[in-house]
Write an enzyme that holds these catalytic residues in place. Sequence first.
Site, PDB file in Angstrom:
ATOM      1  N   THR A  51      -8.814 -10.759  -6.228  1.00 46.18           N
ATOM      2  CA  THR A  51      -9.949 -11.087  -6.708  1.00 46.18           C
ATOM      3  C   THR A  51     -10.637 -10.202  -7.855  1.00 46.18           C
ATOM      4  O   THR A  51     -11.003 -10.314  -8.886  1.00 46.18           O
ATOM      5  CB  THR A  51     -11.021 -11.768  -5.777  1.00 46.18           C
ATOM      6  OG1 THR A  51     -10.207 -12.454  -4.637  1.00 46.18           O
ATOM      7  CG2 THR A  51     -11.977 -12.599  -6.315  1.00 46.18           C
ATOM      8  N   HIS A 116     -13.931 -18.796  -3.651  1.00 48.72           N
ATOM      9  CA  HIS A 116     -12.893 -18.925  -2.910  1.00 48.72           C
ATOM     10  C   HIS A 116     -12.561 -20.195  -2.566  1.00 48.72           C
ATOM     11  O   HIS A 116     -11.751 -20.606  -1.650  1.00 48.72           O
ATOM     12  CB  HIS A 116     -12.963 -18.002  -1.525  1.00 48.72           C
ATOM     13  CG  HIS A 116     -13.120 -16.553  -1.816  1.00 48.72           C
ATOM     14  ND1 HIS A 116     -12.036 -15.824  -2.806  1.00 48.72           N
ATOM     15  CD2 HIS A 116     -13.919 -15.563  -1.394  1.00 48.72           C
ATOM     16  CE1 HIS A 116     -12.300 -14.661  -2.619  1.00 48.72           C
ATOM     17  NE2 HIS A 116     -13.428 -14.333  -1.915  1.00 48.72           N
ATOM     18  N   ARG A 276      -7.659  -0.665  -1.766  1.00 53.83           N
ATOM     19  CA  ARG A 276      -6.622  -0.181  -0.614  1.00 53.83           C
ATOM     20  C   ARG A 276      -5.462   0.301  -1.171  1.00 53.83           C
ATOM     21  O   ARG A 276      -5.431   1.493  -1.995  1.00 53.83           O
ATOM     22  CB  ARG A 276      -6.539  -1.166   0.614  1.00 53.83           C
ATOM     23  CG  ARG A 276      -6.088  -0.551   1.796  1.00 53.83           C
ATOM     24  CD  ARG A 276      -5.902  -1.429   2.821  1.00 53.83           C
ATOM     25  NE  ARG A 276      -4.828  -2.459   2.562  1.00 53.83           N
ATOM     26  CZ  ARG A 276      -3.762  -2.490   2.957  1.00 53.83           C
ATOM     27  NH1 ARG A 276      -3.208  -1.384   3.645  1.00 53.83           N
ATOM     28  NH2 ARG A 276      -2.626  -3.309   2.565  1.00 53.83           N
TER      29      ARG A 276
HETATM   30  P1  A3P Z   1      -4.346  -4.329  -0.520  1.00 57.07           P
HETATM   31  O1  A3P Z   1      -5.298  -4.322   0.800  1.00 57.07           O
HETATM   32  O2  A3P Z   1      -3.081  -5.020  -0.152  1.00 57.07           O
HETATM   33  O3  A3P Z   1      -4.100  -3.015  -1.120  1.00 57.07           O
HETATM   34  P2  A3P Z   1      -9.764  -8.929  -3.213  1.00 57.07           P
HETATM   35  O4  A3P Z   1      -9.946  -8.283  -4.583  1.00 57.07           O
HETATM   36  O5  A3P Z   1      -9.412 -10.395  -3.449  1.00 57.07           O
HETATM   37  O6  A3P Z   1     -10.631  -8.631  -2.105  1.00 57.07           O
HETATM   38  O7  A3P Z   1      -8.158  -8.477  -2.798  1.00 57.07           O
HETATM   39  C1  A3P Z   1      -8.186  -6.855  -2.506  1.00 57.07           C
HETATM   40  C2  A3P Z   1      -6.586  -6.501  -2.757  1.00 57.07           C
HETATM   41  O8  A3P Z   1      -6.240  -6.300  -4.033  1.00 57.07           O
HETATM   42  C3  A3P Z   1      -6.423  -5.122  -2.011  1.00 57.07           C
HETATM   43  O9  A3P Z   1      -4.947  -5.402  -1.498  1.00 57.07           O
HETATM   44  C4  A3P Z   1      -6.667  -4.147  -2.976  1.00 57.07           C
HETATM   45  O10 A3P Z   1      -5.947  -3.215  -2.784  1.00 57.07           O
HETATM   46  C5  A3P Z   1      -6.046  -4.997  -4.240  1.00 57.07           C
HETATM   47  N1  A3P Z   1      -6.528  -4.408  -5.561  1.00 57.07           N
HETATM   48  C6  A3P Z   1      -7.925  -4.157  -5.808  1.00 57.07           C
HETATM   49  N2  A3P Z   1      -7.967  -3.861  -7.082  1.00 57.07           N
HETATM   50  C7  A3P Z   1      -6.790  -3.873  -7.611  1.00 57.07           C
HETATM   51  C8  A3P Z   1      -6.269  -3.494  -8.944  1.00 57.07           C
HETATM   52  N3  A3P Z   1      -6.843  -3.027 -10.082  1.00 57.07           N
HETATM   53  N4  A3P Z   1      -4.906  -3.844  -9.203  1.00 57.07           N
HETATM   54  C9  A3P Z   1      -4.202  -4.041  -8.146  1.00 57.07           C
HETATM   55  N5  A3P Z   1      -4.513  -4.409  -6.928  1.00 57.07           N
HETATM   56  C10 A3P Z   1      -5.692  -4.370  -6.521  1.00 57.07           C
END
Ligand code: A3P
Length: 314
Positions: A51, A116, A276
């Site tokens: 997201t 969501h 992460r």
């Molecule tokens: P992981 O926990 O597998 O690393 P959301 O934004 O929907 O909360 O999703 C979070 C997930 O997207 C996390 O995955 C996070 O590390 C990853 N994420 C956040 N920023 C990102 C980016 N710029 N490029 C790729 N993945 C990213």
Amino acid sequence: SSEKAIGDLRLRKYEGFWYLEHLLAPTLAMRDTFVARPTDIILATTPKSGTTWLKALVFCVVHRGRHAPADERHPLLSSSPHDAVPFLHSIYENHLSAPPGPLLEEMPSPRILAVHTPFTALPASVPESACRVVYLCRDPKDVLVSLYHYIDKIRPEGSGTMTPFAEAFDLFCDGVVAFGPMWDNMAGYWKESVARPEEVMFLRYEDLKEDTVGTVRRLAAFLGCPFTDEEEAGGSGAAAEIVALCSMDKMRSVQANRDGTHGNGGSCFKNSAFFRKGEVGDWKAHMTPEMARRLDAIVEEKLRESGLSMIGNP
Ligand code: A3P
């Protein structure tokens, strides 16, 4: 029972879907009162499916005329993607006593808003207005692993012990996850994207990772603002510049994403919880092959009727 807990998160089931308890009333208020404009852009995702990344990319694409992606004063270098593109249900959460109509009406077009919410629980004016919806989901195995770390990270200090992973896994397999069952959330948007491809774009985190520049170009075309040859000719190309600005390393280094906070009194935590690893397949470090087979089988079985498959290309 229609109530469950994972770590500190309390979930409640309503009309077939699980909601974070504190977001159910705001979600219903949103469903019943939000008036979409044809120019709105709704980013719909399953939690932990990228997201934050999608918000950053779409914000950059839509506002690239005003904010050049290579500009050192770009808004995403001083504020979180979650501030640039708010969650619609959070706007309602913060305005439960007085509906946020005026605030939403004052937002200039095109409004970019995130949800969501399952497709069936969206405000009726979203499909009726024919506004654009971009949906992003991810391999449920990686979503569960990401979610588990996230829930652990955002727990208030001194709260009780974290639900063991095996227990969270069983709940997830039973469909218990915020805005899930995840497969029902995916199937709802998938069917809509097949029926109305001009208005609903279906994306997967894995595809976004594999070809980020190509997907950003497709996103721009879908949103009615394709990159021109001229834009793509200068420097490394506008789409590539946007991808660089929104990369994990760049976003992670922005102070607002390191030290800034997300949410309000009820649940407030550091924005760093949104960044992460950002990898495909991290589930391998947390799940046994048997767990993976079990979850894959559930997902494929539940999705079969919709025609969507998470194994190979849909
Ligand atoms: P992981 O926990 O597998 O690393 P959301 O934004 O929907 O909360 O999703 C979070 C997930 O997207 C996390 O995955 C996070 O590390 C990853 N994420 C956040 N920023 C990102 C980016 N710029 N490029 C790729 N993945 C990213």
